[in-house]
Scaffold this motif. Structure first.
Motif, short mmCIF file in Angstrom:
data_model
loop_
_atom_site.label_atom_id
_atom_site.label_comp_id
_atom_site.label_asym_id
_atom_site.label_seq_id
_atom_site.Cartn_x
_atom_site.Cartn_y
_atom_site.Cartn_z
N ASN A 482 11.87 8.60 -27.53
CA ASN A 482 11.35 9.70 -27.78
C ASN A 482 9.87 9.79 -27.56
N ASP A 483 9.07 8.78 -27.53
CA ASP A 483 7.74 8.85 -27.26
C ASP A 483 7.59 8.88 -25.68
N LYS A 485 7.53 10.99 -23.10
CA LYS A 485 7.74 12.57 -22.85
C LYS A 485 8.12 13.17 -21.31
N GLU A 486 7.62 12.22 -20.11
CA GLU A 486 8.44 12.74 -18.91
C GLU A 486 9.85 12.29 -19.13
N GLU A 487 10.67 13.44 -18.45
CA GLU A 487 12.25 13.35 -18.73
C GLU A 487 12.61 12.11 -17.99
N HIS A 490 11.96 9.15 -20.11
CA HIS A 490 12.66 9.17 -21.39
C HIS A 490 14.04 8.59 -21.01
N SER A 556 2.05 11.22 -27.55
CA SER A 556 3.27 11.91 -28.21
C SER A 556 3.33 12.55 -29.66
N TYR A 559 1.71 15.96 -28.81
CA TYR A 559 2.86 16.75 -28.16
C TYR A 559 3.57 17.29 -29.16
N GLU A 560 3.89 16.48 -30.42
CA GLU A 560 4.84 17.04 -31.72
C GLU A 560 4.24 18.01 -32.23
#
Length: 587
Positions: A482-483, A485-487, A490, A556, A559-560
């Motif tokens: 989950n860290d 972030k690029e699809e 990930h 990460s 972003y969260e």
């Protein structure tokens, strides 16, 4: 995907990527990897890396990458199923027979069906050539002194005078209008109905290197226009990526290839025993075609028409061949126009002599330049030497450049030093004349293309994880998929972490199979091929790892934080951000 995942993985594992790619590309061991010249773009310095440990390849020049399956797909122009079948046969793996209903067969593989349609059309054209209706076309070929053996070898045929002859035949075979339209063999109009692309023409099937019919060329019978007509671009036919006759020339025992302009030139040369002749497909010679030739040879002999148009075409082709790393020579066929005329007039032995006497491509360029100037006129002669001096700058190595300067000076009776000074003069002008604004713009574009720190950190950690799986346990409570972030990153990280949790091992080459698009496969390969500094001691490696992990986790958490929905979640993130400062992973 018609075969089970486990079977596909077995086939991949039983085809060592170094062995497979090494049969196509000359590889040299460099450290833990193998390096070679990329077969997918023109380059002089090896940037194509093959990893036996990862069972993956990646080109640092053009960005292509993948596993052994994607390599065969790209190199041989196979689809996924074709590549699997090829590798299964190579490794001696039996594939289960798959039965399809008629409806499933039609939907299974559009590309395969296009190949099927072309094959049927080629058979039909050949039958027509042998029929009474095809007698004029057959007479045309025999009058061109082609033997029955060579007609069969190249699968030559004839398209009838009726404008929907082939269409009706293929419809009877069960092929639907949509497929026939996509094949380029038929045009379908609501008002005018269906019409064949080719009619009343001698037909030349165009095959890829695997002997599959991918298109056609047609020579009109009589005075109709255009004289030659080629299939349009389709999903299986790209003029710029194929060469007529290469399916035969690539298995020739000769160590060079003869490049011609037309179908009949290739066929005449093959009939005379020069089975290493090919031709471009009605368009100007391209870099992709040069790269294709580079797979099979290091030397190309140009046998273009000796008229003005042929000379210009040769001059355009020479730098393209050189850029692909090929040595180019030019065959002089004067006073005859093309190989077909030459061989009919003087025979194959004389053509063989012309091959032996073929000119170095640079000397050919200079001789053409000489013909454009009146060497008895001092002003014209001066222009000639100035233009020659500029051409000599193509040789970047000083030793090679001086060798050519000496040869040109000797031939045209000019002092070596005088010509060398002229060459150096133009060379210095190029250096001084560099547009500073353009230089700055190029640098700015390069900077803009550089990946930011977070993206690069993700790539480096993914590469590090597959090279040292002990890191999984060390970052277990810090970094999760989950860290990333690029699809795409990930998805890859999630699969990698799952592999480790299941088997306590990782197989990056297996992950490639889960991505269908070539762009994604290239990107995934690059994630596992990021350069890690070699020669670092343990303290330096430990410092680098901590910096990478901190950077990924910081981004990460930031972003969260920006997307937090309640105060409790935000407090948790702030606490983790504070602990991040004390983070230390020991190696």
């Amino acid at each position: 995907m018609f075969y089970p995942e486990e079977l596909i993985e077995e086939i991949r594992q039983r085809n060592d990527i170094v062995d497979v790619i090494g049969s196509y590309v000359k590889l040299q061991k460099k450290g833990s990897n193998y390096m070679g010249l990329c077969p997918f773009h023109s380059e002089k310095t090896a940037s194509f890396s093959v990893s036996g440990a990862k069972q993956m390849y990646h080109c640092f020049g053009c960005g292509v990458g993948g596993n052994v399956i994607t390599f065969i797909m790209e190199y041989e122009n196979y689809n996924f199923l074709e590549a699997i079948r090829y590798l299964a046969q190579r490794a001696g793996v039996s594939l289960p027979e798959v039965e399809y209903s008629e409806e499933e067969r039609k939907k299974a593989d559009f590309k395969s069906r296009l190949l099927e349609v072309n094959k049927e059309a080629a058979k039909y054209f050949y039958v027509q050539l042998k029929s009474d209706r095809g007698k004029p076309a057959h007479d045309y070929l025999t009058n061109r002194q082609l033997s029955e053996e060579i007609i069969v070898k190249f699968g030559l045929g004839y398209s009838n005078k009726y404008s929907d002859d082939l269409y009706q035949y293929l419809k009877q075979k069960g092929y639907e209008d949509n497929l026939l339209k996509e094949s380029g063999l038929v045009t379908i109009d609501e008002a005018k109905g269906a019409n064949d692309k080719f009619w009343n023409r001698v037909m030349f099937p165009i095959m890829d290197v695997n002997n599959r019919v991918i298109g056609f060329g047609g020579r009109v019978m009589g005075d109709g226009m255009p004289k030659y007509l080629n299939s349009p671009e389709t999903k299986i036919f790209d003029k710029s990526r194929n060469l007529y006759g290469l399916n035969l020339a690539r298995i020739s025992r000769k160590n060079y290839i003869i490049l011609c302009e037309g179908y009949m030139d290739v066929i005449a040369l093959h009939q005379a025993g020069f089975n290493n002749a090919v031709a471009s497909l009605g368009t100007a010679f391209t870099g992709l075609q040069a790269s294709l030739l580079k797979r099979y040879t290091d030397e190309v002999f140009l046998s273009y028409d000796s008229d003005g148009a042929g000379t210009k075409a040769a001059l355009r082709a020479i730098p393209i061949l050189k850029e692909a790393g090929l040595t180019a020579k030019v065959i002089d066929m004067r006073p005859y126009k093309d190989p077909d005329e030459f061989i009919k007039a003087l025979g194959k032995e004389e053509y063989e002599k012309r091959i032996e006497q073929a000119k170095n491509s640079f000397y050919f360029e200079i001789e053409v330049l000489e013909r454009e100037h009146d060497m008895s006129d001092p002003e014209e002669k001066t222009k000639f030497f100035n233009e020659t001096a500029q051409k000599l700058l193509v040789f970047k190595e000083e030793i090679e450049r001086n060798i050519y300067i000496e040869a040109i000076a000797r031939k045209y009776n000019i002092a070596f030093e005088d010509l060398r000074k002229l060459v150096n003069k133009y060379g210095s002008q190029i250096v001084v004349g560099i547009n500073r604004e353009e230089y700055n713009r190029n640098n700015r574009e390069k900077r803009e293309k550089r990946e930011d720190g977070f993206v690069q950190a993700q790539k480096m950690l993914l590469t590090w994880l597959i090279e040292d799986i002990s890191l999984f346990s060390k970052i277990r409570n810090i970094i999760t998929p989950n860290d990333f972030k690029e699809e795409l990153y990930h998805q890859v990280a999630d699969m990698l972490f799952q592999q480790y949790e299941t088997d306590h091992n990782v197989v990056p080459a297996k992950i490639i199979n889960y991505f269908e698009s070539k762009e994604e496969q290239n990107e995934v390969a690059s994630l596992f091929s990021t350069s890690l500094q070699e020669g670092m001691n343990q303290l330096e490696r430990e410092k680098a790892l901590n910096e990478i992990v901190r950077r990924i986790k910081k981004y990460s958490l930031d972003y969260e934080s920006r997307h937090a929905t309640d105060i409790a979640q935000l407090q948790k993130i702030i606490k983790e951000q504070g602990e991040l400062q004390k983070l230390h992973i020991s190696l």
